[in-house]
Design a protein around this motif. Structure first.
Motif, short mmCIF file in Angstrom:
data_model
loop_
_atom_site.label_atom_id
_atom_site.label_comp_id
_atom_site.label_asym_id
_atom_site.label_seq_id
_atom_site.Cartn_x
_atom_site.Cartn_y
_atom_site.Cartn_z
N TRP A 103 1.19 5.74 0.85
CA TRP A 103 1.17 6.53 2.10
C TRP A 103 0.00 7.49 2.22
CZ3 TRP A 103 1.26 11.30 0.09
CH2 TRP A 103 2.03 11.57 -1.05
N LYS A 110 2.23 -5.12 3.47
CA LYS A 110 3.33 -4.18 3.73
C LYS A 110 2.88 -2.75 3.43
CE LYS A 110 6.48 -2.44 1.10
NZ LYS A 110 6.69 -1.09 1.64
N LEU A 132 -3.06 2.37 -9.71
CA LEU A 132 -1.91 3.26 -9.88
C LEU A 132 -2.33 4.73 -9.91
CD1 LEU A 132 -0.03 0.97 -12.41
CD2 LEU A 132 0.01 0.92 -9.92
N GLU A 173 1.34 13.82 -12.87
CA GLU A 173 0.53 13.75 -11.65
C GLU A 173 1.22 14.54 -10.54
OE1 GLU A 173 0.36 10.00 -9.50
OE2 GLU A 173 -1.67 10.44 -8.84
N ASP A 186 11.40 0.12 0.43
CA ASP A 186 10.92 -0.32 -0.88
C ASP A 186 11.48 -1.70 -1.24
OD1 ASP A 186 9.67 2.10 -0.97
OD2 ASP A 186 11.02 3.00 -2.45
N THR A 243 0.82 -1.22 0.00
CA THR A 243 0.00 0.00 0.00
C THR A 243 0.86 1.28 0.00
OG1 THR A 243 -0.13 -0.29 2.41
CG2 THR A 243 -2.03 -0.99 1.13
N THR A 266 6.27 2.32 -10.01
CA THR A 266 6.45 1.11 -9.20
C THR A 266 5.51 0.01 -9.70
OG1 THR A 266 6.95 2.55 -7.33
CG2 THR A 266 6.59 0.24 -6.84
N SER A 275 2.37 4.09 -7.25
CA SER A 275 2.63 4.90 -8.44
C SER A 275 2.73 4.04 -9.71
CB SER A 275 3.95 5.66 -8.25
OG SER A 275 5.00 4.74 -8.12
#
Ligand code: NAD
Length: 468
Positions: free
Chosen positions: A143, A167, A241, A371, A199, A141, A222, A219
């Motif tokens: 933040w 996580k 995303l 973004e 990460d 997940t 990722t 994102s």
């Protein structure tokens, strides 16, 4: 040492090392979180794989546990919310709503039917289509909404009979760890494991042999790495995303009324929402009035430490994101845009940024094309509606969008032309547990929520019983 512990096989687990968690309102480390080792990840995966064997077999127990989990979270909101505010920055009231929201989501899934469809029942055969669990789910997940976005995964995954290793983001691990601690009394050991780390821990999870499914929110960059890591093992993936949601105003809106709602849709959680409004297209004739009304809203917004009474918007969550928003706004201003409100960081400690309305800019500016994920909104004027729709769609993103008009039918026709997972009319950010949520194009793969979200945590099994 960390006062927050991981949950592995139902037990409280510390890690060989810890990492600092920053309070974004002060910029200072205010707590430590366990830094999960590779060996501990193996232990969590083994615990989840072991628990799967019995968890998958008792649907009644799963529903009961999910209800209990929801009740427990809601009853402990006063304890969880300050932990969330301390690491995320959002006002305490919003943090409380988030905890309660997580409970609401878990309750919805606790009662959701697992479909059994009979597709043939004749002299030859009785054939059913069933939904089976996949095994261990690796859940990762971001933040911005650590608890509620985790609940979008926990509810359907566990209801379907899977077990989980979750996580949270290294920026916001604490409330999720606390949730794991609380839920130890509800789920059998190994069903729900919570680990924390950087990460690298995420990539160890996606490359691990055990999980059959990766459910990821974060994102685009990722998300692509997660998809690549899952491919060699053909792990199933759901990817939620980023977005660059357009709001298109039609020529019949009332500027003051619509500005109020557009502002709320853009600045919720200080703009740190995947599906927040991130660019606004306004007809030329209304442009000045809409910009002025949005700027007035921005100037009157109360920004401050989320722990303080009456604060509406907290800091940006972390330094890299604060620097990114600062950079995108500075780039727009250097390119000739006008700050109708805000335009710069707020002096003092913490990652505070003025609520910003940018005018006199267009597509091609980085803050329009990328973004921003923060409290800065570009407002763009348009002459031709078809062109505005083309510009709204002219992006790799496709999470959601909205169209605003005094005539909802007309707005719905335009909204239907948006290439995105959710098209809103005269609202934005209206989400619910029963509404599937996901993105077109680079904004995601698969959906969460509703029965469609549940299906994403299942494999189809055909049960064909011959009658001969
Ligand atoms: P991020 O991609 O940086 O991190 C998300 C999570 O992935 C974190 O837990 C991180 O530790 C982990 N991670 C990092 N590298 C990894 C790797 N190589 N393998 C596996 N896991 C890895 O995203 P973020 O900055 O935390 O969140 C902001 C982004 O999330 C924004 O783009 C936002 O739009 C998006 N988001 C999307 C949704 C949605 O539902 N579509 C919801 C919220 C946020």
């Amino acid at each position: 040492m960390s006062e927050f512990t991981m949950t592995v096989g139902g037990a409280s687990v510390t890690a060989p090392a810890t990492f600092g968690v920053v309070d974004p309102a002060t910029g200072e480390v205010h707590a430590q979180a366990p830094d999960c080792s590779r060996q501990q990840l193996d232990q969590a995966m083994n615990a989840a794989a072991g628990a799967f064997k019995s968890w998958r077999r008792d649907e009644g127990a799963r529903r009961k546990a999910l209800h209990e989990a929801a009740d427990l979270l809601m009853s402990r909101a006063a304890e969880l919310a300050p932990v969330l505010t301390g690491e995320q920055g959002k006002p305490l009231q919003d943090a409380t709503f988030e905890v309660i929201g997580a409970g609401i989501w878990l309750k919805y899934f606790a009662d959701l039917e697992l479909p059994r469809e009979v597709i043939q029942d004749d002299d030859n055969a009785f054939v059913e289509v069933l939904r089976r669990p996949m095994g261990v789910v690796a859940a990762i997940t971001p933040w911005n909404y650590p608890l509620v976005l985790a609940s979008w995964k926990i509810g359907p995954a566990l209801l379907a009979g899977n077990t989980m290793v979750l996580k949270p983001s290294p920026y916001t691990p604490l409330a999720t760890l606390k949730m794991g601690e609380l839920l130890r009394e509800v789920f059998p050991p190994g069903v729900f494991n919570v680990i924390s780390g950087g990460d690298a821990l995420g990539s160890w999870m996606t490359g691990h042999d055990t999980p059959r499914k990766v459910s990821f929110t974060g994102s685009v960059a990722t998300g692509k790495k997660v998809a690549a890591a899952a491919a060699p093992d053909l792990k199933r993936v759901t990817l939620e995303l980023g977005g660059n949601d357009p709001a298109i105003l039609l020529d019949d809106v009332d500027p003051a009324t619509v500005a109020e709602k557009v502002f709320a849709g853009a600045f919720q959680n200080n703009g740190q929402v995947c599906s927040a409004i991130k660019r606004v297209y306004v007809p030329e004739a209304l442009y000045g009035d809409v910009v002025d009304a949005l700027a007035a809203k921005a100037r009157s917004a109360k920004v401050g430490n989320g722990m303080d009474e009456g604060v509406e918007y907290g800091p940006i969550n972390n330094r890299p994101q604060f620097e990114r928003v600062s950079e995108l706004v500075a780039d727009a201003l250097a390119g000739g845009a006008r700050a109708a409100a805000g335009g710069k960081p707020i002096d003092g400690p913490g990652f505070f940024f003025e609520p910003t309305i940018l005018a006199d800019l267009s597509d091609g500016a980085r803050i329009v094309d990328e973004e921003q994920f923060g409290p800065a909104l570009p407002v763009i004027s348009y002459r031709d509606l078809d062109d505005a729709v083309d510009r709204a769609n002219g992006t790799h993103f496709g999470l959601s969008g909205s169209v605003w008009s005094a005539d909802p039918e007309r707005a719905a026709e335009v909204a239907g032309r948006l290439e995105c997972g959710t098209a809103w009319v005269n609202t934005h950010l209206a989400l619910s547990p029963q509404q599937p949520f996901g993105g077109f194009k680079w904004s995601g793969v698969g959906v969460e929520n509703g029965p469609w979200g549940l299906y994403g945590f299942t494999e189809i099994q055909v049960m064909h019983r011959s009658k001969h």
